[in-house]
Design a protein around this motif. Structure first.
Motif, PDB file in Angstrom:
ATOM      1  N   PHE B 185       0.840  -1.206   0.000  1.00  0.00           N
ATOM      2  CA  PHE B 185       0.000   0.000   0.000  1.00  0.00           C
ATOM      3  C   PHE B 185       0.872   1.252   0.000  1.00  0.00           C
ATOM      4  O   PHE B 185       0.569   2.236  -0.663  1.00  0.00           O
ATOM      5  CB  PHE B 185      -0.928   0.010   1.216  1.00  0.00           C
ATOM      6  CG  PHE B 185      -1.945  -1.098   1.204  1.00  0.00           C
ATOM      7  CD1 PHE B 185      -2.735  -1.323   0.087  1.00  0.00           C
ATOM      8  CD2 PHE B 185      -2.108  -1.925   2.290  1.00  0.00           C
ATOM      9  CE1 PHE B 185      -3.664  -2.344   0.059  1.00  0.00           C
ATOM     10  CE2 PHE B 185      -3.034  -2.956   2.274  1.00  0.00           C
ATOM     11  CZ  PHE B 185      -3.813  -3.165   1.162  1.00  0.00           C
ATOM     12  N   ILE B 186       1.964   1.188   0.780  1.00  0.00           N
ATOM     13  CA  ILE B 186       2.850   2.352   0.841  1.00  0.00           C
ATOM     14  C   ILE B 186       3.406   2.682  -0.538  1.00  0.00           C
ATOM     15  O   ILE B 186       3.480   3.836  -0.941  1.00  0.00           O
ATOM     16  CB  ILE B 186       4.011   2.087   1.833  1.00  0.00           C
ATOM     17  CG1 ILE B 186       3.461   2.007   3.262  1.00  0.00           C
ATOM     18  CG2 ILE B 186       5.085   3.170   1.711  1.00  0.00           C
ATOM     19  CD1 ILE B 186       4.486   1.634   4.301  1.00  0.00           C
ATOM     20  N   LEU B 193       1.153   5.871   0.236  1.00  0.00           N
ATOM     21  CA  LEU B 193       1.665   6.774   1.264  1.00  0.00           C
ATOM     22  C   LEU B 193       2.939   7.474   0.804  1.00  0.00           C
ATOM     23  O   LEU B 193       3.110   8.682   0.977  1.00  0.00           O
ATOM     24  CB  LEU B 193       1.927   5.965   2.534  1.00  0.00           C
ATOM     25  CG  LEU B 193       2.379   6.754   3.758  1.00  0.00           C
ATOM     26  CD1 LEU B 193       1.280   7.698   4.196  1.00  0.00           C
ATOM     27  CD2 LEU B 193       2.732   5.799   4.891  1.00  0.00           C
ATOM     28  N   LEU B 194       3.849   6.695   0.190  1.00  0.00           N
ATOM     29  CA  LEU B 194       5.133   7.262  -0.213  1.00  0.00           C
ATOM     30  C   LEU B 194       4.953   8.373  -1.242  1.00  0.00           C
ATOM     31  O   LEU B 194       5.529   9.456  -1.122  1.00  0.00           O
ATOM     32  CB  LEU B 194       6.033   6.149  -0.769  1.00  0.00           C
ATOM     33  CG  LEU B 194       7.448   6.559  -1.147  1.00  0.00           C
ATOM     34  CD1 LEU B 194       8.182   7.143   0.030  1.00  0.00           C
ATOM     35  CD2 LEU B 194       8.216   5.372  -1.697  1.00  0.00           C
ATOM     36  N   ASN B 195       4.111   8.102  -2.262  1.00  0.00           N
ATOM     37  CA  ASN B 195       3.867   9.124  -3.282  1.00  0.00           C
ATOM     38  C   ASN B 195       3.227  10.364  -2.673  1.00  0.00           C
ATOM     39  O   ASN B 195       3.594  11.493  -3.006  1.00  0.00           O
ATOM     40  CB  ASN B 195       2.961   8.564  -4.383  1.00  0.00           C
ATOM     41  CG  ASN B 195       3.761   7.759  -5.394  1.00  0.00           C
ATOM     42  OD1 ASN B 195       4.957   7.962  -5.551  1.00  0.00           O
ATOM     43  ND2 ASN B 195       3.099   6.836  -6.050  1.00  0.00           N
ATOM     44  N   ASN B 196       2.257  10.178  -1.781  1.00  0.00           N
ATOM     45  CA  ASN B 196       1.586  11.307  -1.151  1.00  0.00           C
ATOM     46  C   ASN B 196       2.567  12.124  -0.319  1.00  0.00           C
ATOM     47  O   ASN B 196       2.556  13.347  -0.338  1.00  0.00           O
ATOM     48  CB  ASN B 196       0.448  10.818  -0.262  1.00  0.00           C
ATOM     49  CG  ASN B 196      -0.809  10.568  -1.086  1.00  0.00           C
ATOM     50  OD1 ASN B 196      -1.027  11.231  -2.089  1.00  0.00           O
ATOM     51  ND2 ASN B 196      -1.609   9.608  -0.677  1.00  0.00           N
ATOM     52  N   LEU B 197       3.425  11.377   0.403  1.00  0.00           N
ATOM     53  CA  LEU B 197       4.400  12.035   1.268  1.00  0.00           C
ATOM     54  C   LEU B 197       5.359  12.895   0.439  1.00  0.00           C
ATOM     55  O   LEU B 197       5.593  14.065   0.731  1.00  0.00           O
ATOM     56  CB  LEU B 197       5.177  10.957   2.024  1.00  0.00           C
ATOM     57  CG  LEU B 197       5.900  11.384   3.279  1.00  0.00           C
ATOM     58  CD1 LEU B 197       4.893  11.684   4.372  1.00  0.00           C
ATOM     59  CD2 LEU B 197       6.832  10.255   3.740  1.00  0.00           C
ATOM     60  N   ALA B 221      12.913  -0.820  -4.248  1.00  0.00           N
ATOM     61  CA  ALA B 221      11.814  -0.752  -3.288  1.00  0.00           C
ATOM     62  C   ALA B 221      11.858  -1.955  -2.346  1.00  0.00           C
ATOM     63  O   ALA B 221      11.680  -1.824  -1.133  1.00  0.00           O
ATOM     64  CB  ALA B 221      10.473  -0.711  -4.025  1.00  0.00           C
ATOM     65  N   ILE B 222      12.144  -3.122  -2.921  1.00  0.00           N
ATOM     66  CA  ILE B 222      12.244  -4.330  -2.107  1.00  0.00           C
ATOM     67  C   ILE B 222      13.431  -4.225  -1.146  1.00  0.00           C
ATOM     68  O   ILE B 222      13.347  -4.595   0.025  1.00  0.00           O
ATOM     69  CB  ILE B 222      12.401  -5.587  -3.004  1.00  0.00           C
ATOM     70  CG1 ILE B 222      11.187  -5.763  -3.907  1.00  0.00           C
ATOM     71  CG2 ILE B 222      12.676  -6.828  -2.174  1.00  0.00           C
ATOM     72  CD1 ILE B 222      10.009  -6.423  -3.281  1.00  0.00           C
TER      73      ILE B 222
END
Lengths: 285, 352
Positions: B185-186, B193-197, B221-222
């Protein structure tokens, strides 16, 4: 399986309503997607359900390959995939499949699973390729002009996946009659109808269908009965299918992510053929 | 003397009795299966098959490791521009090149006018090998260094320090499956979340990235997620090492006027020597065995950029019911990890 759409979408985009006698052709289907893009109202035109991995891929997508004229394996012998999974028809399918994702018609393998469940309902996607099990939820969530369109015809007739669960009795069973009695008991129409009402699946007998809320004549989902009857095609009936399904899944995911179509299909054929060979033909005569 | 000896044997027996449950479990679920895997890798063992298992020699290893190098001469079109025929022309149904049948192009490099193509029997395996190596090389310093940093931060007497210890350790206690789902989801490409942040801190200038759906970012990312997840565990090991260093050494350092860095360099770090070896070897082995994140987050996609050896071993062994193929990967992985561990042990040995 059906192509989910809203009647209002079809009207707004000026699209002909396809039916079983005259489904959309491949060109009409792509024209519909282009119309949805031009309208600018949708994030993606169609949701193929790429977030659902596993058996969904061969179940939902191999019928599209068959409609192009290809297949996962040569069903006359079940001994090779050469020429069917990498022949001209399969290459055409592969190029079309790749275009769906690389040209931005459909969300790819990284689709959020939540979007798969609610994207069409929320109006993110104009169309969705989905099964009957999602129909009740979609209607309950407020899509009141939902229509179930038949699969497009890409040249060799429109086809959709078919499947059912089977009960079996082991040959080594000590009490085959008892097991048979249980199966007979469990498969009474009233239970099949209860299963269907409970989880939304298509009942396997017409008499049970008549007893259900959704699949009785005039029921909201009765159309799935007709779709399955006229378009359904089984996946390869072979023990080798276990591997073939996995190979097919990866192949379609890779192509959707932009892999070279011919090379990827060749690799799939090699893997399937090697597996058949290593298993001595899986006992097909 | 005899008295002493008998006491030793007695306590020895107690020791063995206490170790017994662990020995039985390790033998049953790790040592025995390893010998099975070794044996299966020389057969065509399937998960379920009516066909009898046969000895196939090194065929499984040849299938994984076989490669050939070919030179492809360009064909000239009407304008004289070089155009290279596709590799599939040589590898498919070509009676002139039977030894290339079924091979795929791994990569190719231009060589003057010609092109040199490296063909492999199993391109996917080689990609797994490369990806796994990258994972190990990236995770070892990130996780080991990050854990040391955290351990230094929390190795002091402060009010509420246990709260921080708990927070840092939390990802280790949570099931890796749950952690992977959350990070999915992040990393979500649209509204994760990451994109929004990132969009928030750059006042919207940041364009959303599909972190797991992009061949350039998926493996990183992994790596980031895996390093973060295991960092708390190694922090605890570092911490235990830090607490074995005698406080008098720090007093001496202070009295002699050593700077913070000098204290770390000449007191802390030498004192952590053995801990460092443990952390290094454990992270290396864990990174080689990376599996759940891949299974939950990417399935090896996009375009095999996150395929790993253990993921393929499971995929082949159970997904495709090819136990011998999965076993062969496991054996090769074992040899690689063993070789690297021995090398690490050798390089970090005590020199006198």
């Amino acid at each position: 399986m059906a192509l989910y759409a809203r009647q209002s979408t079809l009207d707004e985009l000026g699209l002909r309503s396809p039916d079983l006698d005259k489904p959309w052709s491949g060109e009409e289907f792509m024209a519909a997607l282009d119309a949805a893009i031009s309208s600018g109202n949708y994030e993606y035109t169609i949701d193929m359900g790429m977030a659902w991995t596993g058996e969904w891929y061969p179940y939902a997508f191999s019928p599209l390959l068959q409609s192009f004229g290809g297949d996962i394996v040569d069903r006359s012998t079940y001994q090779t995939a050469e020429g069917v999974l990498n022949g001209d028809a399969a290459l055409a399918f592969g190029e079309w499949w790749k275009k769906l994702f690389t040209d931005g018609y459909a969300p790819g393998t990284s689709q959020d699973p939540a979007d798969r469940d609610t994207g069409f309902i929320g109006g993110k996607y104009a169309f969705a390729w989905n099964g009957n099990w999602a129909a009740v939820l979609t209607m309950d969530e407020g899509v009141d002009d939902l229509v179930f369109l038949p699969a497009p015809d890409f040249g060799k007739g429109p086809t959709i996946g078919a499947a059912s669960w089977q009960f079996g009795i082991s040959a080594g069973s000590e009490h085959p009659e008892g097991a048979a009695a249980f199966i007979e008991f469990a498969l009474q129409d009233k239970y099949l109808a209860a299963f269907s009402d409970g989880i939304g699946l298509i009942p396997s007998t017409p008499s049970a269908a008549a007893m259900t809320k959704n699949y009785a004549k005039g029921g909201k989902l009765a159309v799935f009965f007709d779709l399955s009857e006229s378009q359904a095609l089984l996946r390869p009936v072979s023990l080798g299918y276990v591997v073939q399904a996995k190979v097919f899944e990866k192949t379609l995911a890779d192509i959707a992510n932009g892999a070279d179509v011919a090379d990827t299909l060749d690799a799939a054929v090699d893997e399937i053929n090697t597996d058949i060979e290593r298993n001595k033909g899986y006992g097909h005569k | 003397m005899t008295q002493h000896g008998s006491k030793l044997t007695q306590s020895n027996a107690t020791g063995w009795a206490m170790a017994l449950p662990a020995i039985v479990l390790v033998a049953t679920f790790i040592i025995l299966p390893f010998f099975f895997a070794f044996a299966f890798s020389f057969t065509n063992q399937r998960l379920i098959s009516p066909n009898p298992t046969e000895y196939v020699g090194l065929a499984n290893y040849r299938r994984l490791l076989g490669f050939r190098v070919i030179t492809i001469a360009p064909e000239r079109d009407a304008d004289g521009a070089p155009k290279y025929p596709r590799v599939r022309k040589f590898t498919r149904n070509n009676p002139d090149f039977p030894h290339l049948s079924g091979m795929r192009e791994w990569f190719s490099i231009p060589w003057g006018e010609e092109k040199i193509a490296i063909l492999s029997r199993d391109v996917l395996f080689l990609k797994c090998l490369i990806n796994t190596a990258i994972l190990v090389l990236a995770i070892v310093p990130l996780q080991g260094g990050g854990a040391l940093l955290l351990a230094l931060l929390i190795n002091r007497k402060l009010r509420g320090i246990n709260l921080f210890r708990t927070i840092y350790f939390m990802p280790v206690v949570i099931s890796i499956v749950v952690v992977s789902l959350l990070w999915r989801f992040i990393y979500d490409g649209d509204d994760g979340l990451l994109n929004n942040l990132l969009a928030a801190v750059t006042f919207g200038a940041f364009k959303p990235v599909d972190w797991l759906g992009n061949t350039d970012t998926a493996l990183s990312a992994i790596i980031a997620m895996s390093s973060w997840q295991g960092v708390g565990f190694h922090m605890v090991i570092w911490l235990s090492g830090l607490q074995t260093i005698s406080p008098t050494l720090y007093e001496v350092a202070e009295i002699s006027g050593a700077s913070k860095w000098q204290t770390f360099r000449y007191v802390t770090w030498p004192g952590l020597r053995n801990t460092a070896i443990v952390v290094l070897i454990v992270i290396t082995m864990q990174a080689f065995a990376l599996f759940v994140q891949i299974d939950v987050m990417t399935n090896g996609e996009p375009l095999d950029s996150t395929q790993t050896l253990v993921f393929q071993a499971v995929e082949r062994g159970y997904g495709k019911q090819d136990i011998s193929g999965g076993s062969t990967i496991s054996v090769l992985l074992f040899l690689v990890v063993l070789a690297i561990s021995i090398m690490q042990r050798y390089l970090t040995r005590q020199r006198h």
